[in-house]
Design a protein around this motif. Structure first.
Motif, PDB file in Angstrom:
ATOM      1  N   ASP A 158     -11.302   9.274   0.638  1.00 57.00           N
ATOM      2  CA  ASP A 158     -11.154   8.227   1.660  1.00 57.00           C
ATOM      3  C   ASP A 158     -12.480   7.607   2.052  1.00 57.00           C
ATOM      4  OD1 ASP A 158      -8.433   8.624   1.743  1.00 57.00           O
ATOM      5  OD2 ASP A 158      -8.450   9.871   3.545  1.00 57.00           O
ATOM      6  N   GLU A 159     -13.589   8.285   1.723  1.00 62.34           N
ATOM      7  CA  GLU A 159     -14.903   7.773   2.115  1.00 62.34           C
ATOM      8  C   GLU A 159     -15.242   6.548   1.273  1.00 62.34           C
ATOM      9  OE1 GLU A 159     -17.550  11.042   1.604  1.00 62.34           O
ATOM     10  OE2 GLU A 159     -16.549  12.231   3.138  1.00 62.34           O
ATOM     11  N   SER A 182       5.474  11.316 -13.248  1.00 61.07           N
ATOM     12  CA  SER A 182       6.415  11.512 -12.135  1.00 61.07           C
ATOM     13  C   SER A 182       6.555  10.232 -11.323  1.00 61.07           C
ATOM     14  CB  SER A 182       5.952  12.661 -11.238  1.00 61.07           C
ATOM     15  OG  SER A 182       6.000  13.881 -11.940  1.00 61.07           O
ATOM     16  N   LEU A 183       5.447   9.528 -11.096  1.00 65.16           N
ATOM     17  CA  LEU A 183       5.520   8.247 -10.369  1.00 65.16           C
ATOM     18  C   LEU A 183       6.244   7.189 -11.194  1.00 65.16           C
ATOM     19  CD1 LEU A 183       2.033   8.121  -8.638  1.00 65.16           C
ATOM     20  CD2 LEU A 183       4.270   8.436  -7.539  1.00 65.16           C
ATOM     21  N   THR A 195      -5.452  10.729  -9.240  1.00 60.55           N
ATOM     22  CA  THR A 195      -4.436  10.123 -10.119  1.00 60.55           C
ATOM     23  C   THR A 195      -3.443   9.284  -9.327  1.00 60.55           C
ATOM     24  OG1 THR A 195      -4.659  11.945 -11.685  1.00 60.55           O
ATOM     25  CG2 THR A 195      -2.669  10.598 -11.855  1.00 60.55           C
ATOM     26  N   VAL A 196      -2.911   9.809  -8.224  1.00 63.68           N
ATOM     27  CA  VAL A 196      -1.910   9.023  -7.482  1.00 63.68           C
ATOM     28  C   VAL A 196      -2.547   7.787  -6.844  1.00 63.68           C
ATOM     29  CG1 VAL A 196      -0.339  10.972  -7.138  1.00 63.68           C
ATOM     30  CG2 VAL A 196      -1.958  10.365  -5.327  1.00 63.68           C
ATOM     31  N   ARG A 197      -3.820   7.893  -6.466  1.00 63.48           N
ATOM     32  CA  ARG A 197      -4.511   6.715  -5.902  1.00 63.48           C
ATOM     33  C   ARG A 197      -4.695   5.618  -6.944  1.00 63.48           C
ATOM     34  NH1 ARG A 197      -8.402  10.481  -2.743  1.00 63.48           N
ATOM     35  NH2 ARG A 197      -7.752  10.132  -0.602  1.00 63.48           N
ATOM     36  N   THR A 237       0.838  -1.193   0.000  1.00 62.99           N
ATOM     37  CA  THR A 237       0.000   0.000   0.000  1.00 62.99           C
ATOM     38  C   THR A 237       0.870   1.239   0.000  1.00 62.99           C
ATOM     39  OG1 THR A 237      -0.749  -1.106   2.020  1.00 62.99           O
ATOM     40  CG2 THR A 237      -2.312   0.300   0.904  1.00 62.99           C
ATOM     41  N   THR A 238       0.402   2.223  -0.709  1.00 61.65           N
ATOM     42  CA  THR A 238       1.082   3.511  -0.731  1.00 61.65           C
ATOM     43  C   THR A 238       0.372   4.425   0.252  1.00 61.65           C
ATOM     44  OG1 THR A 238       1.684   3.225  -3.054  1.00 61.65           O
ATOM     45  CG2 THR A 238       1.738   5.462  -2.187  1.00 61.65           C
ATOM     46  N   THR A 239       1.130   5.082   1.111  1.00 61.07           N
ATOM     47  CA  THR A 239       0.585   6.046   2.051  1.00 61.07           C
ATOM     48  C   THR A 239       0.597   7.419   1.401  1.00 61.07           C
ATOM     49  OG1 THR A 239       1.464   4.767   3.895  1.00 61.07           O
ATOM     50  CG2 THR A 239       0.857   7.055   4.350  1.00 61.07           C
ATOM     51  N   ILE A 240      -0.519   8.132   1.496  1.00 59.68           N
ATOM     52  CA  ILE A 240      -0.599   9.493   0.985  1.00 59.68           C
ATOM     53  C   ILE A 240      -0.702  10.429   2.186  1.00 59.68           C
ATOM     54  CG2 ILE A 240      -1.949  11.145  -0.367  1.00 59.68           C
ATOM     55  CD1 ILE A 240      -2.901   8.730  -2.063  1.00 59.68           C
ATOM     56  N   THR A 241       0.262  11.347   2.294  1.00 59.19           N
ATOM     57  CA  THR A 241       0.240  12.299   3.405  1.00 59.19           C
ATOM     58  C   THR A 241       0.209  13.721   2.860  1.00 59.19           C
ATOM     59  OG1 THR A 241       2.653  12.273   3.564  1.00 59.19           O
ATOM     60  CG2 THR A 241       1.475  10.781   5.011  1.00 59.19           C
ATOM     61  N   LEU A 242      -0.315  14.620   3.679  1.00 56.18           N
ATOM     62  CA  LEU A 242      -0.367  16.037   3.349  1.00 56.18           C
ATOM     63  C   LEU A 242       0.448  16.796   4.384  1.00 56.18           C
ATOM     64  CD1 LEU A 242      -4.212  16.481   2.718  1.00 56.18           C
ATOM     65  CD2 LEU A 242      -2.449  15.778   1.084  1.00 56.18           C
TER      66      LEU A 242
END
Length: 177
Positions: free
Chosen positions: A173-174, A105-106, A141-143, A2-7
């Motif tokens: 996330d919902e 970029s990914l 897109t990143v998800r 899993t990739t974690t997405i943080t802000l």
């Protein structure tokens, strides 16, 4: 995996990650905003590699939606991934080009073996992309992009950008239903 997405709210040039994404202009020779900050803090090694790219593969500049990597110079990162975002237009839907910046970029980050990547809000500065729409496109897109990157960190410069990305992230996330 899993990739974690943080802000994070702050200065992208202060991030300690494998790769920092630069919202570059097609010339790859520096500019304003994020691009200028990355070149200033990273030092001349970044510009030197960008000039070599212009002299070889990208004589006409890096096309919009594409990405290419250079050294990170003095930044606390291994690489800078330069991507050219589209200028916002009310007459033409360019959201596919903005999404391509994140996908490409990914892809480059995966080729490099980067595990942590810091993104700015591409195209939201002088290219005038509306922040809420940019956040929706970036996060969506990143998800949906398969990647080996373990952490995708969006580094937002101010409250307005952070809040727009936080709203878009919580909506994504919902659970569907």
């Amino acid at each position: 995996m899993t990739t974690t997405i943080t802000l994070v709210q702050g200065d992208i040039t202060r991030q300690s990650v494998d790769a920092i994404v630069n919202a570059a202009n097609s010339s790859l020779l520096g500019g304003g905003g994020v691009d200028g900050a990355i070149h200033r803090r990273g030092g001349p090694a970044i510009l030197e590699e960008c000039r070599k790219l212009r002299a070889s593969r990208y004589g006409r500049g890096l096309p919009t939606g594409r990405a290419v990597a250079t050294t990170a110079g003095r930044l606390d990162a291994r690489w800078v991934v330069h991507t050219v975002g589209p200028v916002y237009s009310e007459q033409e839907d360019r959201s596919d080009l903005l999404a391509s910046c994140y996908r490409e970029s990914l892809r480059v980050a995966d080729e490099l073996g980067a595990r942590t990547v810091a993104f700015p809000a591409v195209s939201t500065g002088v290219y005038r992309w509306p922040m809420a729409d940019a956040a929706r496109i970036a996060l969506g897109t990143v998800r949906s992009t398969p990647t080996s990157v373990e952490e995708i960190r969006f580094v937002l410069f101010d409250d307005r950008a952070y809040e727009a990305f936080a709203r878009a992230k919580s909506e994504g996330d919902e659970p569907a239903g």
